[in-house]
Design an enzyme around this catalytic site. Structure first.
Site, PDB file in Angstrom:
ATOM      1  N   LYS A 188      38.283  13.084  38.206  1.00 51.54           N
ATOM      2  CA  LYS A 188      38.735  12.422  39.439  1.00 51.54           C
ATOM      3  C   LYS A 188      40.201  12.712  39.700  1.00 51.54           C
ATOM      4  O   LYS A 188      40.599  12.959  40.830  1.00 51.54           O
ATOM      5  CB  LYS A 188      38.520  10.906  39.351  1.00 51.54           C
ATOM      6  CG  LYS A 188      37.122  10.515  39.690  1.00 51.54           C
ATOM      7  CD  LYS A 188      37.027   9.094  40.214  1.00 51.54           C
ATOM      8  CE  LYS A 188      35.575   8.808  40.581  1.00 51.54           C
ATOM      9  NZ  LYS A 188      35.199   7.424  40.435  1.00 51.54           N
TER      10      LYS A 188
ATOM     11  N   LYS B 156      24.509  17.027  37.835  1.00 50.64           N
ATOM     12  CA  LYS B 156      23.745  15.778  37.817  1.00 50.64           C
ATOM     13  C   LYS B 156      23.588  15.229  39.241  1.00 50.64           C
ATOM     14  O   LYS B 156      24.461  15.434  40.092  1.00 50.64           O
ATOM     15  CB  LYS B 156      24.408  14.741  36.899  1.00 50.64           C
ATOM     16  CG  LYS B 156      25.667  14.134  37.439  1.00 50.64           C
ATOM     17  CD  LYS B 156      26.119  12.907  36.653  1.00 50.64           C
ATOM     18  CE  LYS B 156      27.393  12.378  37.298  1.00 50.64           C
ATOM     19  NZ  LYS B 156      27.938  11.197  36.733  1.00 50.64           N
TER      20      LYS B 156
ATOM     21  N   LYS C 258      25.871   9.946  43.267  1.00 50.04           N
ATOM     22  CA  LYS C 258      26.129   9.275  44.534  1.00 50.04           C
ATOM     23  C   LYS C 258      27.299   9.938  45.260  1.00 50.04           C
ATOM     24  O   LYS C 258      27.414   9.849  46.466  1.00 50.04           O
ATOM     25  CB  LYS C 258      26.477   7.800  44.287  1.00 50.04           C
ATOM     26  CG  LYS C 258      25.342   7.026  43.646  1.00 50.04           C
ATOM     27  CD  LYS C 258      25.671   5.555  43.471  1.00 50.04           C
ATOM     28  CE  LYS C 258      25.706   5.134  42.024  1.00 50.04           C
ATOM     29  NZ  LYS C 258      25.606   3.711  41.763  1.00 50.04           N
TER      30      LYS C 258
HETATM   31  P1  TYM Z   1      26.975   4.146  37.592  1.00 52.86           P
HETATM   32  O1  TYM Z   1      27.015   3.027  38.564  1.00 52.86           O
HETATM   33  O2  TYM Z   1      27.635   5.436  37.963  1.00 52.86           O
HETATM   34  O3  TYM Z   1      25.476   4.503  37.221  1.00 52.86           O
HETATM   35  C1  TYM Z   1      24.558   3.529  36.797  1.00 52.86           C
HETATM   36  C2  TYM Z   1      23.682   4.103  35.697  1.00 52.86           C
HETATM   37  O4  TYM Z   1      22.967   5.259  36.168  1.00 52.86           O
HETATM   38  C3  TYM Z   1      23.124   6.327  35.238  1.00 52.86           C
HETATM   39  N1  TYM Z   1      23.082   7.614  35.978  1.00 52.86           N
HETATM   40  C4  TYM Z   1      22.257   8.616  35.685  1.00 52.86           C
HETATM   41  N2  TYM Z   1      21.312   8.764  34.741  1.00 52.86           N
HETATM   42  C5  TYM Z   1      20.612   9.931  34.729  1.00 52.86           C
HETATM   43  N3  TYM Z   1      20.817  10.944  35.617  1.00 52.86           N
HETATM   44  C6  TYM Z   1      21.747  10.836  36.586  1.00 52.86           C
HETATM   45  N4  TYM Z   1      21.921  11.827  37.450  1.00 52.86           N
HETATM   46  C7  TYM Z   1      22.529   9.634  36.651  1.00 52.86           C
HETATM   47  N5  TYM Z   1      23.518   9.203  37.470  1.00 52.86           N
HETATM   48  C8  TYM Z   1      23.851   7.954  37.048  1.00 52.86           C
HETATM   49  C9  TYM Z   1      24.485   6.098  34.599  1.00 52.86           C
HETATM   50  O5  TYM Z   1      24.583   6.751  33.363  1.00 52.86           O
HETATM   51  C10 TYM Z   1      24.497   4.580  34.468  1.00 52.86           C
HETATM   52  O6  TYM Z   1      23.859   4.168  33.280  1.00 52.86           O
HETATM   53  N6  TYM Z   1      30.451   3.064  34.198  1.00 52.86           N
HETATM   54  C11 TYM Z   1      29.120   2.741  34.634  1.00 52.86           C
HETATM   55  C12 TYM Z   1      28.932   1.283  35.006  1.00 52.86           C
HETATM   56  C13 TYM Z   1      29.319   0.283  33.957  1.00 52.86           C
HETATM   57  C14 TYM Z   1      28.647   0.013  32.743  1.00 52.86           C
HETATM   58  C15 TYM Z   1      29.352  -1.052  32.138  1.00 52.86           C
HETATM   59  C16 TYM Z   1      27.532   0.587  32.115  1.00 52.86           C
HETATM   60  C17 TYM Z   1      30.357  -0.592  34.050  1.00 52.86           C
HETATM   61  N7  TYM Z   1      30.386  -1.399  32.943  1.00 52.86           N
HETATM   62  C18 TYM Z   1      28.962  -1.571  30.896  1.00 52.86           C
HETATM   63  C19 TYM Z   1      27.148   0.060  30.885  1.00 52.86           C
HETATM   64  C20 TYM Z   1      27.863  -0.992  30.298  1.00 52.86           C
HETATM   65  C21 TYM Z   1      28.803   3.580  35.850  1.00 52.86           C
HETATM   66  O7  TYM Z   1      29.655   4.064  36.521  1.00 52.86           O
HETATM   67  O8  TYM Z   1      27.507   3.643  36.173  1.00 52.86           O
END
Ligand code: TYM
Length: 339
Positions: free
Chosen positions: A119, A202, A205
């Site tokens: 980023k 991947k 969003k």
């Molecule tokens: P976020 O909001 O980007 O995504 C939510 C979850 O979706 C998974 N994910 C994917 N899995 C497989 N293939 C993909 N293309 C793909 N894109 C997204 C992410 O791995 C995630 O599990 N940092 C985290 C949010 C968070 C969090 C936490 C997670 C904040 N606090 C505590 C676990 C524990 C995030 O940005 O997820």
């Protein structure tokens, strides 16, 4: 550690309300496992609205997307009577423990986080917010506050969880045993769903083009069209080979995860058939799977008082656990409790 009340292990995870709809990667990489774990674990799942602030959303969008995230989680199978489902900003201990985690983290180790590096490279040092830098420390707080044993996420969160584990170990060895050591719960299949138009990146969003991203709430015909025009590979065979056939392999992963059939079964079903037939079948599976989820989400979004009651109950249950951990943390650090 097992939760003292239920005797079950704890699971915790979070998802950002950054877009109008989750995509298929969010579901297959994470939320599908959340639904399964709520049967065996004491599960805590949160919509991480504070994390979403790092992308500087428009307030109206953030508000709407937080509610839409909750509704989608319920529609996907998170049962608020089995799991503690809540909004991160409703539990103030997250920010408070986040600060403690920041004080424990080195500038060097925070600078090595690839999501931060990507980023800040894209946006430049003057535009990227400090919140993007401290994001993983708030995430560590999310996990450690609930004494989570397992954290179901996609592959892209592995490095953040490694940092969480380092901070857990560092705190416990400096100040005494306070936090449970969390384990990442990352499946082999589905942990990384790829973009349909660029099957080496991947599904995300924030991709520039949305033509390779399957949004759960998109109209069926939109998703059908996206799958039918998914990028395929040279050759004709429907065969799982991530290196030589990343496009077909990605579609096979999606098909298998949603149908419950194994990749080998699907390969033999399509033996001798072409890419066109195969993509048509993937489109059917995806569209049939998502149709009731979309419907249920829209229904829930029309019942604001039900969503409010889910949020209220979830926040109460979450705060009970989080406040206890925060108190133990402050005591361990030598902070004087307010008289
Ligand atoms: P976020 O909001 O980007 O995504 C939510 C979850 O979706 C998974 N994910 C994917 N899995 C497989 N293939 C993909 N293309 C793909 N894109 C997204 C992410 O791995 C995630 O599990 N940092 C985290 C949010 C968070 C969090 C936490 C997670 C904040 N606090 C505590 C676990 C524990 C995030 O940005 O997820």
């Amino acid at each position: 550690m097992t939760s003292s009340k239920t005797g079950k292990k704890r699971a915790l995870s979070g998802i950002q309300p950054t877009h109008d709809s989750f995509h298929l990667g969010n579901f297959l990489g994470a939320v599908k496992q959340w639904v399964e774990l709520q049967e065996t674990h004491d599960a805590f799942y949160c919509v991480v609205d504070l994390h979403a602030l790092t992308s500087e959303p428009n307030p109206k969008d953030l508000h709407k997307r937080t509610l839409a995230s909750l509704a989608q989680l319920v529609a996907l199978g998170i049962d608020p009577n089995k799991s503690t489902l809540f909004v991160q900003s409703h539990v103030t201990a997250h920010n408070q423990l986040g600060w403690v985690m920041e004080c424990l983290t080195g500038i060097g180790e925070a600078s090595r986080m690839t999501q931060f590096k990507d980023k800040s490279q894209k946006m430049g040092d003057d535009r990227v917010g400090v919140g993007v830098f401290t994001y993983p420390m708030l995430m560590a707080a999310d996990v450690l506050l609930y004494q989570a044993d397992q954290v179901p996420v996609g592959e892209d969160q592995r490095q953040h969880l490694e940092l969480t584990r380092d901070l857990c170990q560092r705190f416990n060895s400096r100040y005494g045993q306070t936090f449970t050591m969390p384990e990442p719960y990352i499946l082999k299949a589905g942990a990384k769903i790829f973009d349909l138009q660029d099957p080496t990146s991947k599904m995300s969003k924030s991709s520039e083009s949305q033509s390779g991203v399957i949004e759960l709430l998109d109209a069926p015909e939109v998703n059908r069209k996206k799958i039918k025009s998914a990028m395929t590979d040279t050759g004709r065979e429907i065969k799982f080979d991530e290196k030589e056939k990343p496009g077909i392999s990605n579609l096979l992963t999606i098909f298998a995860a949603l149908s419950g059939n194994s990749v080998a079964e699907i390969e033999s079903e399509f033996d001798g058939k072409g890419y066109g037939d195969f993509k048509g079948a993937v489109a059917d599976v995806v569209v049939d799977y998502l149709a009731p989820i979309r419907e249920k989400t829209l229904e829930l979004l029309n019942d604001r008082s039900h969503l409010e009651s889910i949020m209220r109950t979830g926040a109460e249950k979450a705060a009970e656990v989080a406040d206890q951990t925060l108190k133990a943390t402050y005591d361990a650090l030598g902070l004087i409790p307010r008289a």
